[in-house]
Design a protein around this motif. Structure first.
Motif, PDB file in Angstrom:
ATOM      1  N   ASP A 404       0.858  -1.192   0.000  1.00 46.56           N
ATOM      2  CA  ASP A 404       0.000   0.000   0.000  1.00 46.56           C
ATOM      3  C   ASP A 404       0.890   1.236   0.000  1.00 46.56           C
ATOM      4  N   TYR A 427       3.793   0.668   2.596  1.00 50.01           N
ATOM      5  CA  TYR A 427       3.578  -0.180   3.773  1.00 50.01           C
ATOM      6  C   TYR A 427       3.189  -1.584   3.320  1.00 50.01           C
ATOM      7  N   LEU A 428       3.547  -2.573   4.159  1.00 47.84           N
ATOM      8  CA  LEU A 428       3.315  -3.965   3.781  1.00 47.84           C
ATOM      9  C   LEU A 428       3.052  -4.802   5.022  1.00 47.84           C
ATOM     10  N   MET A 429       2.097  -5.758   4.896  1.00 48.93           N
ATOM     11  CA  MET A 429       1.913  -6.787   5.914  1.00 48.93           C
ATOM     12  C   MET A 429       2.903  -7.903   5.609  1.00 48.93           C
ATOM     13  N   ASP A 460      11.117  -9.485  13.581  1.00 47.78           N
ATOM     14  CA  ASP A 460       9.968  -9.298  12.686  1.00 47.78           C
ATOM     15  C   ASP A 460       9.161 -10.587  12.596  1.00 47.78           C
ATOM     16  N   ASP A 464       3.309  -8.509  10.592  1.00 47.07           N
ATOM     17  CA  ASP A 464       3.727  -7.179  11.032  1.00 47.07           C
ATOM     18  C   ASP A 464       3.588  -6.185   9.878  1.00 47.07           C
ATOM     19  N   ARG A 465       3.157  -4.938  10.214  1.00 48.79           N
ATOM     20  CA  ARG A 465       3.071  -3.869   9.210  1.00 48.79           C
ATOM     21  C   ARG A 465       4.408  -3.135   9.212  1.00 48.79           C
ATOM     22  N   ALA A 467       7.343  -0.590   7.113  1.00 53.08           N
ATOM     23  CA  ALA A 467       7.419   0.551   6.200  1.00 53.08           C
ATOM     24  C   ALA A 467       8.724   0.509   5.420  1.00 53.08           C
TER      25      ALA A 467
END
Length: 648
Positions: A404, A427-429, A460, A464-465, A467
């Motif tokens: 995103d 951003y990424l899951m 990690d 986890d979100r 950046a």
């Protein structure tokens, strides 16, 4: 304790017949003789050479009513004979009390001088107590055999099949006889043949071979009775020397006692006339392994091939079958100079992603015969950062989450002029089982190379979100107005990469600022609409294509608002409306587009003495965007209505 005759106090026991049993004692167990080849063999055959040493035997169990007190003595007499009857023991043992179970099994020795040539012997013992009670063990039969099969005469030559012409072994014969030549011993059968004798077989280019035997075959009593003892000379044995010429079949015989004929049998010669196999079967080559000593997913996408070359002595129908670390592919014909065999992904990944060493070889196949090549050790690593997917080894992994793109407005995947005030951050899951050191790189539209990055950190976790580094505005400005900028990322574990699917970002960060204002085609010279224009049927807003910004399939959105006054004050809420239109070929030909404001109610009727204001936006097919200025309001007075206007 026990003492042997002549080494302890002597008692002169009364002689007893060895087969007499005093019913006062329970029966004794027979002696156990470990050197007997088969304890279930009633003959008790001993290995040849046993007669050269004392015979060790054991009294296995304590007898009944054994001596308990120190003044009690039990007497054990040991007997040996050609029959189970002997009048004189060869040894006498005295067991002073207490006689304990822990003393058993109790070892006894029969001197080797008792052996007087081949044949059967019997050995047993008796026990006599102080009170005169006696018992005798069952005699144990043992057999000494020092004579080799055939009585050590040279065995006769093996016989080749009658249907082997001139004793010439060729491919035609092997292909029609199960890839073998069956050889038989001559009849009558050799002297002294016994059940479980062993035939030891050699195949050599010398009548006096020095190499190891090829086959050992047990001979059964049924074979002997049928006078049909045979051994198979297989195609593999014949081809192993990889040459033609005269060869010899020879054998020796060995009985169960271990006696073996001293000389080979008479040689049975035959001529081998086969097509020679390749003189060497070198390991296969894997060219994509040679550049970096590794096969990885990029190689798999490019197609991993195994290359077989350097084979000689080939025939037209020869084939090879590749074995990739246990996965056998289908045989393929050999081609010169190289046989190139594509290795499918299913074989590459069959034992898992690695990292590991795959053992790669091939079988050379001629007719029904095959032989294996040397082995190549190939390093493989198909591991990835993130979950794998069914379409592997394809780079695109649709199971990876989409990224995103977030600008200053916080609206995902939309960038507008207002977003310029803040960094644009992807951003990424995070994917499954992230590992520190893995790298994610972001790619933006048509820009060459990655534009943002995230390094997986210790701790990690999946979900986890995270950046990425911000996307530079210089990258975004390279394509500032595009409704669908494709954005994706790759994952890397320093060996293999995966690629996510595209996230499409609407970018409209540069606006068109010189659009012409719309016009009211039905207003009079003073900016009013009169009865003759019939506003109750709708009001036209015209957008003229007076600039070079309008094109086919562009979107126009007209915004409409009614007011109770002439100067855009006191808006009437229910009159607000948005009216979209798409520019078509006819509009381009006309040079304008008319957007009709209707129905009459609610957009027009509530304004009785007041005005309407309007403007429009242009969204081009390539994503460019602009907002027009607003013209002076269109006005109306209360006498203009369907009820008050005179009929036409």
């Amino acid at each position: 304790m026990a003492s042997s005759n002549g080494k302890a106090k002597r008692r002169q026991p009364s002689g007893v017949l060895p087969n007499s049993v005093d019913e006062q004692l329970a029966p004794l167990t027979a002696l156990f003789i470990p050197s007997v080849l088969d304890q279930n063999d009633p003959e008790g055959l001993l290995p040849t050479g046993s007669q050269l040493s004392d015979l060790r035997a054991y009294i296995e169990e304590i007898w009944e009513n054994e001596a308990i007190e120190p003044y009690e003595t039990d007497i054990v007499r040991l007997y040996w004979g050609r029959t189970a009857e002997a009048m004189k023991p060869f040894d006498t043992l005295f067991f002073d009390g207490p006689v304990l179970p822990s003393m058993f099994p109790f070892p006894v020795n029969a001197p080797r001088s008792n052996f007087q040539g081949d044949g059967a012997y019997y050995v047993w013992y008796t026990v006599e107590l102080d009170n005169g009670a006696r018992a005798t063990a069952d005699p144990k039969k043992i057999t000494v055999d020092t004579v080799a099969p055939s009585y050590d005469k040279q065995p006769g030559a093996l016989l080749y099949p009658d249907d082997l012409p001139n004793k010439v072994i060729d491919e035609a014969y092997l292909s029609t006889h199960g890839d073998r030549v069956r050889l038989r011993l001559p009849t009558p059968i050799y002297t002294g043949a016994e059940d479980r004798d062993t035939l030891i077989f050699w195949w050599s280019d010398s009548p006096s071979p020095t190499d190891l035997w090829l086959v050992q075959k047990a001979i059964s009593i049924d074979d002997i009775n049928a006078e049909d003892i045979w051994v198979d000379l297989t195609g593999d044995m014949i081809r192993a020397p990889n040459k033609n010429g005269t060869f010899y079949a020879l054998y020796k015989l060995r009985d169960r006692a271990g006696n073996e004929t001293l000389v080979f049998s008479e040689p049975a010669s035959a001529v081998v006339s086969l097509l020679p196999f390749p003189s060497i079967l070198p390991p296969p080559r894997v060219p994509l392994h040679e550049d970096d000593n590794l096969v990885h997913r990029g190689d798999a996408r490019a197609q991993v091939n195994a290359v077989i070359s350097g084979l000689d002595n080939l025939e037209p129908n020869d084939k090879v079958r590749l074995d990739w670390d246990g996965s056998q592919l289908l045989p393929v014909p050999i081609t010169l100079p190289d046989t190139v065999i594509p290795v499918p992904w299913s074989a590459l990944i069959a034992k898992g992603p690695g990292p590991m060493v795959a053992h790669v070889s091939y079988d050379f196949i001629r007719d029904i015969t095959e032989t294996g090549s040397q082995v190549a050790d190939i390093n493989v690593n198909f591991t990835v950062a993130g979950q794998d997917h069914p379409g592997a080894p394809a780079l695109l992994n649709p199971l990876l989450a989409l990224v995103d793109i977030i600008g200053g407005s916080g609206t995902p995947n939309v960038l507008l002029p207002a977003d310029r005030a803040a960094p644009v951050v992807p951003y990424l899951m995070l994917y499954q089982t992230p590992a520190a050191g893995e790298v994610l790189e972001l790619y933006w539209g048509r820009v060459a190379g990655p534009v943002a990055r995230y390094d997986v950190q210790p701790g990690d976790l999946e979900g986890d979100r995270v950046a990425f580094t911000p996307v530079p505005w210089s990258v975004i400005d390279a394509d500032p107005n595009n409704a669908r900028v494709p954005v994706y990322y790759t994952t890397s574990n320093a060996v293999n990469e995966q690629q996510s699917d595209n996230q499409y970002v609407r970018v409209q960060v540069v606006t068109i600022d010189d659009l012409p204002e719309p016009g009211f085609e039905d207003e009079d010279a003073f900016g009013y609409i009169q009865c003759d224009k019939k506003p109750w049927e709708g009001i036209r807003v015209r957008v003229k294509f007076d600039s070079g910004h309008f094109g086919l399939d562009d979107e126009i959105m007209v915004f409409w608002q009614g007011y109770r006054n002439f100067n855009s004050t006191d808006p009437i809420t229910e009159t607000y409306g948005e009216f979209p239109e798409t520019i078509g070929p006819g509009h381009l030909q006309d040079g304008y587009i008319d957007v009709w404001i209707r129905p009459y109610e609610p957009y027009i009727k509530p304004v009785t003495r007041g005005s309407w204001g309007t403007y429009y936006t242009l969204t081009k097919a390539d994503g460019q965007f602009g907002t027009s200025p607003a013209p002076e309001n269109l006005k109306i007075i209360e006498t203009v209505s369907p009820e008050m206007c005179p009929p036409a």
